[in-house]
Design a protein around this motif. Structure first.
Motif, PDB file in Angstrom:
ATOM      1  N   LEU A 107      36.385 -41.853 -27.535  1.00 27.67           N
ATOM      2  CA  LEU A 107      34.885 -41.302 -26.638  1.00 27.67           C
ATOM      3  C   LEU A 107      35.906 -40.089 -26.625  1.00 27.67           C
ATOM      4  O   LEU A 107      34.223 -39.533 -25.873  1.00 27.67           O
ATOM      5  N   GLN A 108      36.962 -39.408 -26.606  1.00 31.69           N
ATOM      6  CA  GLN A 108      36.867 -37.950 -26.115  1.00 31.69           C
ATOM      7  C   GLN A 108      36.739 -37.531 -27.207  1.00 31.69           C
ATOM      8  O   GLN A 108      36.238 -35.953 -26.406  1.00 31.69           O
ATOM      9  N   THR A 109      36.871 -37.533 -28.942  1.00 29.45           N
ATOM     10  CA  THR A 109      36.569 -37.161 -29.448  1.00 29.45           C
ATOM     11  C   THR A 109      35.052 -36.676 -29.587  1.00 29.45           C
ATOM     12  O   THR A 109      34.451 -35.808 -29.763  1.00 29.45           O
ATOM     13  N   VAL A 110      34.220 -38.008 -28.931  1.00 30.07           N
ATOM     14  CA  VAL A 110      32.739 -37.529 -29.263  1.00 30.07           C
ATOM     15  C   VAL A 110      32.263 -36.827 -28.243  1.00 30.07           C
ATOM     16  O   VAL A 110      31.328 -35.943 -28.572  1.00 30.07           O
ATOM     17  N   VAL A 161      23.385 -31.199 -15.358  1.00 31.57           N
ATOM     18  CA  VAL A 161      22.731 -30.099 -16.136  1.00 31.57           C
ATOM     19  C   VAL A 161      21.790 -30.888 -17.183  1.00 31.57           C
ATOM     20  O   VAL A 161      21.160 -31.477 -17.314  1.00 31.57           O
ATOM     21  N   ILE A 162      23.273 -31.767 -18.216  1.00 28.78           N
ATOM     22  CA  ILE A 162      22.319 -32.577 -18.645  1.00 28.78           C
ATOM     23  C   ILE A 162      22.873 -33.348 -19.664  1.00 28.78           C
ATOM     24  O   ILE A 162      23.536 -32.948 -19.976  1.00 28.78           O
ATOM     25  N   SER A 163      23.374 -34.440 -20.065  1.00 26.95           N
ATOM     26  CA  SER A 163      24.493 -35.555 -20.382  1.00 26.95           C
ATOM     27  C   SER A 163      23.209 -36.867 -20.535  1.00 26.95           C
ATOM     28  O   SER A 163      22.041 -37.072 -20.732  1.00 26.95           O
ATOM     29  N   ASP A 211      16.855 -35.663 -27.668  1.00 27.71           N
ATOM     30  CA  ASP A 211      17.936 -36.457 -29.144  1.00 27.71           C
ATOM     31  C   ASP A 211      18.473 -35.709 -29.438  1.00 27.71           C
ATOM     32  O   ASP A 211      18.969 -34.544 -29.882  1.00 27.71           O
ATOM     33  N   VAL A 212      19.916 -35.849 -29.847  1.00 31.08           N
ATOM     34  CA  VAL A 212      20.561 -34.482 -30.354  1.00 31.08           C
ATOM     35  C   VAL A 212      21.682 -35.416 -31.615  1.00 31.08           C
ATOM     36  O   VAL A 212      22.034 -37.453 -31.481  1.00 31.08           O
ATOM     37  N   VAL A 213      22.346 -35.225 -32.347  1.00 35.58           N
ATOM     38  CA  VAL A 213      22.956 -35.719 -33.266  1.00 35.58           C
ATOM     39  C   VAL A 213      24.601 -34.630 -33.334  1.00 35.58           C
ATOM     40  O   VAL A 213      23.859 -33.762 -33.703  1.00 35.58           O
ATOM     41  N   VAL A 214      25.821 -35.271 -33.244  1.00 37.78           N
ATOM     42  CA  VAL A 214      26.751 -33.721 -33.490  1.00 37.78           C
ATOM     43  C   VAL A 214      27.500 -35.064 -34.225  1.00 37.78           C
ATOM     44  O   VAL A 214      27.849 -36.100 -34.453  1.00 37.78           O
ATOM     45  N   GLY A 215      28.092 -33.802 -35.280  1.00 35.05           N
ATOM     46  CA  GLY A 215      29.408 -34.188 -35.654  1.00 35.05           C
ATOM     47  C   GLY A 215      30.446 -34.352 -35.573  1.00 35.05           C
ATOM     48  O   GLY A 215      30.785 -33.474 -34.716  1.00 35.05           O
ATOM     49  N   PHE A 216      32.147 -34.779 -35.902  1.00 33.62           N
ATOM     50  CA  PHE A 216      33.022 -34.551 -35.809  1.00 33.62           C
ATOM     51  C   PHE A 216      34.042 -34.948 -36.905  1.00 33.62           C
ATOM     52  O   PHE A 216      34.326 -35.790 -37.469  1.00 33.62           O
ATOM     53  N   GLY A 217      35.109 -34.473 -36.376  1.00 31.90           N
ATOM     54  CA  GLY A 217      36.907 -35.145 -37.651  1.00 31.90           C
ATOM     55  C   GLY A 217      37.766 -34.471 -36.505  1.00 31.90           C
ATOM     56  O   GLY A 217      38.038 -33.520 -35.987  1.00 31.90           O
ATOM     57  N   VAL A 245      29.790 -31.786 -25.857  1.00 32.21           N
ATOM     58  CA  VAL A 245      29.852 -31.049 -24.834  1.00 32.21           C
ATOM     59  C   VAL A 245      29.646 -29.171 -25.276  1.00 32.21           C
ATOM     60  O   VAL A 245      29.357 -28.374 -25.095  1.00 32.21           O
ATOM     61  N   THR A 246      30.803 -29.451 -26.373  1.00 29.86           N
ATOM     62  CA  THR A 246      30.589 -28.319 -27.436  1.00 29.86           C
ATOM     63  C   THR A 246      28.993 -27.709 -27.868  1.00 29.86           C
ATOM     64  O   THR A 246      29.076 -26.685 -28.063  1.00 29.86           O
ATOM     65  N   ASP A 247      28.332 -29.301 -28.172  1.00 30.80           N
ATOM     66  CA  ASP A 247      27.173 -28.550 -28.706  1.00 30.80           C
ATOM     67  C   ASP A 247      25.561 -27.574 -27.849  1.00 30.80           C
ATOM     68  O   ASP A 247      24.770 -27.933 -28.342  1.00 30.80           O
ATOM     69  N   LEU A 248      26.575 -28.691 -26.723  1.00 28.49           N
ATOM     70  CA  LEU A 248      25.120 -28.574 -25.234  1.00 28.49           C
ATOM     71  C   LEU A 248      24.910 -27.613 -25.342  1.00 28.49           C
ATOM     72  O   LEU A 248      26.026 -26.281 -24.592  1.00 28.49           O
ATOM     73  N   PRO A 249      23.920 -26.989 -24.653  1.00 28.49           N
ATOM     74  CA  PRO A 249      23.264 -25.499 -23.746  1.00 28.49           C
ATOM     75  C   PRO A 249      23.940 -25.600 -21.954  1.00 28.49           C
ATOM     76  O   PRO A 249      23.489 -26.246 -21.500  1.00 28.49           O
ATOM     77  N   MET A 250      24.438 -24.395 -22.089  1.00 30.96           N
ATOM     78  CA  MET A 250      24.655 -24.359 -20.299  1.00 30.96           C
ATOM     79  C   MET A 250      23.369 -24.640 -19.657  1.00 30.96           C
ATOM     80  O   MET A 250      24.009 -24.630 -18.210  1.00 30.96           O
ATOM     81  N   ALA A 251      22.046 -23.923 -20.270  1.00 33.12           N
ATOM     82  CA  ALA A 251      21.489 -23.770 -19.464  1.00 33.12           C
ATOM     83  C   ALA A 251      20.359 -24.098 -19.965  1.00 33.12           C
ATOM     84  O   ALA A 251      19.423 -23.649 -20.409  1.00 33.12           O
ATOM     85  N   PRO A 252      19.957 -25.445 -20.434  1.00 34.51           N
ATOM     86  CA  PRO A 252      18.598 -26.282 -21.038  1.00 34.51           C
ATOM     87  C   PRO A 252      17.111 -26.139 -20.666  1.00 34.51           C
ATOM     88  O   PRO A 252      17.294 -25.552 -18.736  1.00 34.51           O
ATOM     89  N   LEU A 253      16.290 -25.599 -21.730  1.00 33.75           N
ATOM     90  CA  LEU A 253      15.568 -25.023 -20.827  1.00 33.75           C
ATOM     91  C   LEU A 253      14.032 -26.474 -21.282  1.00 33.75           C
ATOM     92  O   LEU A 253      14.288 -26.906 -22.932  1.00 33.75           O
TER      93      LEU A 253
END
Length: 203
Positions: A144-147, A62-64, A108-114, A152-160
């Motif tokens: 790896l799993q944290t990132v 889908v998108i990765s 391009d994507v930038v995600v935050g994590f904690g 994945v939580t930030d990704l669209p399920m149906a990208p356009l």
């Protein structure tokens, strides 16, 4: 208590010693310098390759994040009473296809994590399951799993490709964006299809 900053020793050289070598797995970061001193911090900035196969980051198909492409990590590790709190950002390039017209797309994507990584034998380690809070293993954290979870939580399920993408024509499968405004297909009632085949052609 004031915080003590500890530099990333993986990129520094101690006089009279060999250059420090990073862990075999670039996603793994050592916390040894923190020495279980609450308030002590370490910062790490590194570029790591995106994993492939079952460990791929994103929604495969889908998108990765493409296999082997760069993922930029900017991470802060802070020693706390129960473990090491890891926070920061991960920047990566995404590739996939539009869910409507099936054209390739990229972004391009930038995600935050904690996330808290619990010390062995800590109260947190004893009172939570491993799938709830990750653990430190040999004074190291695996990011790896944290990132992956954050991205994945930030990704669209149906990208356009665009928010108003018209998709594909159901009749011929061509992109509506490439077709004439008056494009269409004759729709014959299936009840008359057999009769039409028996009638002589008028063409």
């Amino acid at each position: 208590m004031p915080r003590t900053l500890v530099p990333d020793m993986s990129t520094q050289r101690i006089p009279g010693s060999r250059p420090a070598r990073p862990d075999d797995n670039p996603w793994v970061v050592s916390t040894r310098e923190l020495a279980r001193r609450p308030g002590t911090q370490r910062t790490v900035t590194r570029t790591v390759p995106a994993p492939s196969g079952d460990e791929a980051i994103g929604l495969v198909g889908v998108i990765s994040v493409p296999d082997g492409s760069d993922v930029e990590l900017d991470v802060s590790l802070e020693s706390v009473t129960e473990g090491v709190y890891v926070s920061g950002t991960a920047a990566a390039r995404l590739e996939g296809e539009c869910s409507r017209c099936l054209d390739p797309l990229s972004d391009d994507v930038v995600v935050g994590f904690g996330e808290l990584f619990a010390y062995p034998d800590s109260v947190t380690e004893e009172t939570t399951d491993a799938d709830e809070i990750p653990r430190l293993v040999d004074e190291r954290v695996d990011l790896l799993q944290t990132v992956r979870d954050a991205l994945v939580t930030d990704l669209p399920m149906a990208p356009l490709c665009t928010q108003d993408c018209p998709g594909l024509c159901e009749g011929c499968g061509e992109r509506w964006a490439d077709l004439a405004p008056d494009h269409g297909h004759e729709r014959l009632d299936p009840r008359w299809a057999a009769l039409r085949e028996r009638l002589p052609s008028t063409e």
